[in-house]
Design a protein around this motif. Structure first.
Motif, mmCIF file in Angstrom:
data_model
loop_
_atom_site.group_PDB
_atom_site.id
_atom_site.type_symbol
_atom_site.label_atom_id
_atom_site.label_comp_id
_atom_site.label_asym_id
_atom_site.label_seq_id
_atom_site.Cartn_x
_atom_site.Cartn_y
_atom_site.Cartn_z
ATOM 1 N N ASN A 7 27.021 69.755 56.023
ATOM 2 C CA ASN A 7 26.464 68.732 56.321
ATOM 3 C C ASN A 7 27.210 67.462 56.579
ATOM 4 O OD1 ASN A 7 23.716 67.597 56.190
ATOM 5 N ND2 ASN A 7 24.351 66.414 54.264
ATOM 6 N N ASP A 8 28.255 67.160 55.977
ATOM 7 C CA ASP A 8 29.120 66.060 56.076
ATOM 8 C C ASP A 8 29.591 66.068 57.461
ATOM 9 O OD1 ASP A 8 28.666 65.162 53.582
ATOM 10 O OD2 ASP A 8 30.641 66.114 52.851
ATOM 11 N N LEU A 9 30.230 66.982 57.866
ATOM 12 C CA LEU A 9 30.669 67.182 59.226
ATOM 13 C C LEU A 9 29.463 66.807 60.171
ATOM 14 C CD1 LEU A 9 33.232 70.085 59.398
ATOM 15 C CD2 LEU A 9 33.805 67.817 59.150
ATOM 16 N N TYR A 10 28.266 67.459 60.065
ATOM 17 C CA TYR A 10 27.066 67.143 61.027
ATOM 18 C C TYR A 10 27.041 65.778 60.979
ATOM 19 C CZ TYR A 10 22.414 67.577 62.805
ATOM 20 O OH TYR A 10 21.521 67.490 63.718
ATOM 21 N N ILE A 11 26.818 65.160 59.958
ATOM 22 C CA ILE A 11 26.632 63.743 60.002
ATOM 23 C C ILE A 11 27.768 62.831 60.643
ATOM 24 C CG2 ILE A 11 26.501 61.611 58.445
ATOM 25 C CD1 ILE A 11 24.987 63.350 56.456
ATOM 26 N N TYR A 12 28.690 63.206 60.574
ATOM 27 C CA TYR A 12 30.164 62.544 61.156
ATOM 28 C C TYR A 12 29.833 62.854 62.598
ATOM 29 C CZ TYR A 12 32.261 62.495 56.548
ATOM 30 O OH TYR A 12 32.508 62.379 55.393
ATOM 31 N N TYR A 13 29.318 63.936 63.191
ATOM 32 C CA TYR A 13 29.214 64.247 64.439
ATOM 33 C C TYR A 13 27.913 63.421 65.031
ATOM 34 C CZ TYR A 13 27.914 66.821 68.824
ATOM 35 O OH TYR A 13 27.573 66.975 70.021
ATOM 36 N N ILE A 34 35.493 57.990 59.453
ATOM 37 C CA ILE A 34 35.281 59.280 59.464
ATOM 38 C C ILE A 34 36.500 60.067 59.497
ATOM 39 C CG2 ILE A 34 34.457 60.925 61.155
ATOM 40 C CD1 ILE A 34 32.471 59.115 62.399
ATOM 41 N N LYS A 35 37.407 59.797 59.927
ATOM 42 C CA LYS A 35 38.646 60.618 60.033
ATOM 43 C C LYS A 35 39.264 60.489 58.618
ATOM 44 C CE LYS A 35 42.434 62.287 62.201
ATOM 45 N NZ LYS A 35 43.181 62.441 63.740
ATOM 46 N N SER A 36 39.041 59.354 57.837
ATOM 47 C CA SER A 36 39.528 59.159 56.567
ATOM 48 C C SER A 36 38.872 59.944 55.512
ATOM 49 C CB SER A 36 39.595 57.672 56.359
ATOM 50 O OG SER A 36 39.623 57.390 54.836
ATOM 51 N N GLU A 37 37.628 59.990 55.894
ATOM 52 C CA GLU A 37 36.683 60.727 54.875
ATOM 53 C C GLU A 37 36.934 62.396 55.282
ATOM 54 O OE1 GLU A 37 32.563 59.612 54.655
ATOM 55 O OE2 GLU A 37 33.097 57.362 54.637
ATOM 56 N N CYS A 38 37.202 62.857 56.275
ATOM 57 C CA CYS A 38 37.451 64.307 56.498
ATOM 58 C C CYS A 38 38.655 64.552 55.983
ATOM 59 C CB CYS A 38 37.677 64.386 58.050
ATOM 60 S SG CYS A 38 35.956 64.602 58.852
ATOM 61 N N HIS A 39 39.761 63.703 55.854
ATOM 62 C CA HIS A 39 41.059 64.196 55.084
ATOM 63 C C HIS A 39 40.810 63.916 53.441
ATOM 64 C CE1 HIS A 39 43.700 64.405 58.357
ATOM 65 N NE2 HIS A 39 43.257 63.073 58.882
#
Length: 102
Positions: A7-13, A34-39
């Protein structure tokens, strides 16, 4: 697909897919966030980070944002799919329908 399953990646996308429609002065900030939250969430093993790197290299560095961002130039976005569908309906119902109320 990792984006659909997370869900997080979907929202970022979805955020990134809306970049052409938001104020360009916020794009780099949102991208970095987005990149920071992914890390932060340890999504380092996902291909999504490769996509982010590709996106930055291609659309934030190689191309000027003004060439793909429509925020200040919204009247040039077309709605060809909608026009096509309306044209289809127009020809399907070429005569005006008359409804009777009993």
């Amino acid at each position: 697909n990792e984006v659909e399953n997370n869900n997080d990646l979907y929202i970022y996308y979805k955020y990134i897919s809306n970049f052409p429609l938001i104020n360009s002065k916020y794009i780099n900030y949102i991208y970095d966030k987005i990149k920071s939250e992914c890390h932060e969430h340890n999504y380092d093993l996902f291909f999504f980070l490769e996509f982010l790197d590709y996106f930055k290299k291609t659309y934030l560095k190689s191309y000027k944002i003004k060439y793909w961002n429509y925020y200040n130039n919204i009247e040039h976005i077309t709605n060809n799919a909608l026009k096509s569908y309306n044209n289809y309906l127009k020809h399907l119902f070429s005569e005006k329908l008359i409804f009777f109320i009993n």
